[in-house]
Design a protein around this motif. Structure first.
Motif, PDB file in Angstrom:
ATOM      1  N   SER A  78       1.243  -1.133   0.273  1.00 60.49           N
ATOM      2  CA  SER A  78      -0.155   0.108   0.125  1.00 60.49           C
ATOM      3  C   SER A  78       0.678   1.600   0.222  1.00 60.49           C
ATOM      4  N   THR A  79       0.600   2.032  -1.109  1.00 54.83           N
ATOM      5  CA  THR A  79       0.603   3.250  -0.791  1.00 54.83           C
ATOM      6  C   THR A  79       0.163   4.758  -1.528  1.00 54.83           C
ATOM      7  N   VAL A  80       0.279   6.354  -1.278  1.00 54.88           N
ATOM      8  CA  VAL A  80      -0.133   7.258  -1.685  1.00 54.88           C
ATOM      9  C   VAL A  80       0.956   7.439  -2.466  1.00 54.88           C
ATOM     10  N   SER A  81       2.325   7.216  -2.319  1.00 53.79           N
ATOM     11  CA  SER A  81       3.052   8.076  -3.117  1.00 53.79           C
ATOM     12  C   SER A  81       4.376   7.151  -3.044  1.00 53.79           C
ATOM     13  N   GLY A  82       4.165   6.246  -4.317  1.00 55.50           N
ATOM     14  CA  GLY A  82       4.488   5.528  -4.847  1.00 55.50           C
ATOM     15  C   GLY A  82       5.484   6.383  -5.949  1.00 55.50           C
ATOM     16  N   MET A 102       2.057 -13.844  -6.598  1.00 55.80           N
ATOM     17  CA  MET A 102       1.416 -12.063  -7.486  1.00 55.80           C
ATOM     18  C   MET A 102       1.426 -11.247  -6.403  1.00 55.80           C
ATOM     19  N   ALA A 103       1.421 -10.339  -7.360  1.00 55.17           N
ATOM     20  CA  ALA A 103       1.837  -9.346  -6.646  1.00 55.17           C
ATOM     21  C   ALA A 103       1.285  -7.969  -6.994  1.00 55.17           C
ATOM     22  N   TYR A 104       0.378  -7.258  -6.101  1.00 53.29           N
ATOM     23  CA  TYR A 104      -0.492  -6.436  -6.435  1.00 53.29           C
ATOM     24  C   TYR A 104      -0.588  -5.296  -5.288  1.00 53.29           C
ATOM     25  N   GLU A 105      -1.228  -4.097  -5.404  1.00 55.73           N
ATOM     26  CA  GLU A 105      -1.253  -2.917  -4.075  1.00 55.73           C
ATOM     27  C   GLU A 105      -2.948  -2.553  -4.052  1.00 55.73           C
ATOM     28  N   ILE A 106      -2.738  -2.223  -2.650  1.00 54.50           N
ATOM     29  CA  ILE A 106      -4.367  -1.408  -2.413  1.00 54.50           C
ATOM     30  C   ILE A 106      -4.196  -0.236  -1.809  1.00 54.50           C
ATOM     31  N   ASN A 107      -4.877   1.079  -2.640  1.00 47.66           N
ATOM     32  CA  ASN A 107      -5.090   2.299  -2.157  1.00 47.66           C
ATOM     33  C   ASN A 107      -6.095   2.194  -0.994  1.00 47.66           C
ATOM     34  N   ALA A 108      -5.769   2.742   0.399  1.00 55.41           N
ATOM     35  CA  ALA A 108      -6.946   2.798   1.304  1.00 55.41           C
ATOM     36  C   ALA A 108      -6.086   4.003   2.622  1.00 55.41           C
ATOM     37  N   GLY A 179     -17.409   8.108   1.578  1.00 54.76           N
ATOM     38  CA  GLY A 179     -17.010   7.815   0.407  1.00 54.76           C
ATOM     39  C   GLY A 179     -16.850   9.848   0.099  1.00 54.76           C
ATOM     40  N   ASP A 180     -15.758  10.314   0.736  1.00 58.63           N
ATOM     41  CA  ASP A 180     -15.932  11.476   0.640  1.00 58.63           C
ATOM     42  C   ASP A 180     -14.356  12.377  -0.108  1.00 58.63           C
ATOM     43  N   ASP A 181     -14.051  13.437  -1.275  1.00 60.30           N
ATOM     44  CA  ASP A 181     -13.230  13.678  -1.454  1.00 60.30           C
ATOM     45  C   ASP A 181     -12.714  15.332  -0.914  1.00 60.30           C
ATOM     46  N   GLU A 182     -13.430  15.490   0.080  1.00 58.75           N
ATOM     47  CA  GLU A 182     -13.372  17.624  -0.065  1.00 58.75           C
ATOM     48  C   GLU A 182     -12.097  17.143   1.048  1.00 58.75           C
ATOM     49  N   ALA A 306      -7.681   8.580   4.525  1.00 64.09           N
ATOM     50  CA  ALA A 306      -8.127   9.465   3.099  1.00 64.09           C
ATOM     51  C   ALA A 306      -8.962   9.153   2.340  1.00 64.09           C
ATOM     52  N   GLY A 307     -10.204   8.764   2.295  1.00 64.32           N
ATOM     53  CA  GLY A 307     -11.124   7.885   1.820  1.00 64.32           C
ATOM     54  C   GLY A 307     -13.158   8.147   2.025  1.00 64.32           C
ATOM     55  N   LEU A 308     -13.087   8.987   2.961  1.00 73.66           N
ATOM     56  CA  LEU A 308     -12.610   9.002   4.281  1.00 73.66           C
ATOM     57  C   LEU A 308     -12.901   7.285   4.632  1.00 73.66           C
TER      58      LEU A 308
END
Ligand code: UT7
Length: 317
Positions: A78-82, A102-108, A179-182, A306-308
């Motif tokens: 997980s990362t928001v800054s990869g 197998m390898a993958y990323e999750i954004n939370a 769900g919020d983007d403010e 974030a997400g929230l």
């Protein structure tokens, strides 16, 4: 069948940035930052990429667990800054540690480490994996507006990892997304399409501090209470509550509301700042390596961001 954490690792950049260092960049002070957030210093990447930190944390966790990379069945990051939008940090880690699974990323965002645990739990429950590696890695310094004193003083860089092996350590969890983007968002690079008429926004962390603060306190309070009650436990049954390290005042306020002594909450924000999805695995690694955990101890982790999105998980060490 689910999993048990059998190894942890972390990586912290060498460069320590103090509050006084920041006071030379923006109008702030050591006193304000310590009082409002509880941070004295944080680590900031200089020659480290996000993947470098993720790989170091991963290798250290594998060594700690006595597991070889080629034994892994699953890697989740997980990362928001990869470093890249694609490939994911998970793919970079897989390549550099020499795994083939197998390898993958999750954004939370800041809650992501707990989403990784939950996702991994599904694979274990289905008997699809026997050994997994999960990594939270953040180079937040890359996505901070270093002219914005209300955000640049809060965050730090680092990575934390855990090796999971089949076992019975994942006891309960709870997840919530509004769900919020403010309140909190990190826009992408806007691009240069000659056809795009949407408004460009700087690709930095934008945060409404007080809204985030309230959301954080209410989600920690609700989630800790829920997991304790649902499992017929009291705080005395828990070795440590490991919260996402966002602000020492958030943790103090939640502790007071819950009526749980503050010492029960593990804190390292004074030394590391807020490292988003890396903060919980770094804390676990610190606790484990300091000899503060014994097999069988119950830990309650809680996160929000974030997400929230918010989450909590109860594990047996
Ligand atoms: O992991 C993601 C989740 N993030 C969080 O959990 C962060 C949650 N929020 C917080 O931790 C706090 O809201 C902050 C630390 C971001 C801000 O603290 P606050 O006590 O809520 O301050 P505020 O935003 O109400 O600002 C109070 C004053 C303002 O000045 P005026 O308008 O009263 O004159 C700000 O401009 O403090 C000022 N200020 C600063 N002053 C010195 C804001 N940042 C700074 C600073 N140094 N770094």
């Amino acid at each position: 069948m689910n999993f048990r954490i059998t190894g942890t690792g972390s990586y912290l950049p060498k460069r320590i940035v103090t509050n006084n260092d920041l006071a030379k960049i923006v109008e702030t002070s050591d006193e304000w930052i310590q009082q409002r957030i509880g941070i004295r210093e944080r680590r900031i990447a200089t020659d480290e990429t996000c993947a470098d930190m993720a790989v170091s944390a991963a290798e250290s966790a594998l060594e700690n667990a006595g597991v070889r990379a080629d034994e892994l069945d699953l890697i989740l990051t997980s990362t928001v800054s990869g470093d890249f939008v694609s490939p994911s940090t998970a793919c970079l880690v897989q390549k550099r540690i020499g795994a083939t699974c197998m390898a993958y990323e999750i954004n939370a965002a800041c809650s992501a480490f707990l989403f990784l645990l939950e996702t991994a739990a599904g694979y274990f429950a289905r008997g699809k994996v026997k050994k997994a590696l999960i990594v939270g890695a953040e180079k937040l310094s890359r996505i901070l507006d270093w002219k914005d004193r209300s955000t640049c003083v809060i965050f730090g860089d680092g990575a934390g990892a855990a090796v999971l092996e089949a076992g019975d350590g994942y006891l309960d969890s709870t997840f919530d997304v509004k769900g919020d983007d403010e309140v909190l968002r990190i826009p992408h690079f806007h691009g240069s399409s000659p056809f795009d008429e949407t408004e460009a926004e700087e690709p930095y962390i934008h945060m409404a501090g007080q809204e985030t603060f309230k959301f954080a306190v209410s989600s920690i309070t609700r989630d800790v209470k829920l997991l304790l009650e649902r499992n017929s436990l009291t705080a005395d049954d828990i070795r440590y509550i490991v919260p996402h390290q966002a602000n020492a005042r958030i943790i103090d306020t939640a502790a007071r509301r819950l009526g749980i002594p503050q010492e029960k909450f593990y804190m390292n924000i004074d030394r590391l700042g807020n490292t988003s999805s890396a903060s919980i695995p770094i804390a676990l690694d610190e606790l484990s390596r300091a000899g503060k955990l014994e097999r069988g101890d119950k830990l309650l982790m809680c996160a929000f961001g974030a997400g929230l999105a918010s989450a909590a998980a109860l594990i047996r060490w």
